[in-house]
Design an enzyme around this catalytic site. Sequence first.
Site: not given
Length: 153
Positions: A45, A47
């Site tokens: 993601k 992230k």
Amino acid sequence: MKKTILTYGTFDMFHIGHLKLLQRLSAIGDELIVAVSTDEFNKLKNKTTLIPYEQRAEIVENIKCVDRVIKEESWEQKIADIQKYNVDIFAIGDDWKGEFDFLKEYCEVVYLERTKDISTTKLKKSLTNFLSIPKEDILNAFTIIEALKRDFE
Ligand code: C2G
């Protein structure tokens, strides 16, 4: 009939926005299942998290309104999770509005308004700003405050 709610999230640096979402979710059903994103999945993601998966999962697991924590390891697992746990409602914050409408074939889909003015990204920024203040400046600030305090005494 017992209503099962399912949601997904990273929950890094757990804050009031996360708590309010989980409390609102548990209020619309009887059992709240939270899928916490693993560190490997977060890489997918794009992230980066400050808190490792095990700790984020343990924090969420110990939130009173949460009944079960499972791992989120892929984008594709949602349909299988909904069927495996007999989920009645899939719910998530409205920053994902429309992204999971395809799940309406399997259960109710609900997007809840996010809590304003708080996010992990914002916390990280404030931390970076705070840590970027030269130590001398912080020490000087304390010296000035102490002098002011003496003046006021
Ligand atoms: N949230 C909120 N209010 C905020 C911040 C977050 O209601 N101020 C909600 C988000 O909308 C989300 C949940 O808290 O529903 C968790 O947020 P994140 O940890 O940022 O989750 P995210 O990385 O977006 O993961 O497959 C879906 C993803 O795993 C969602």
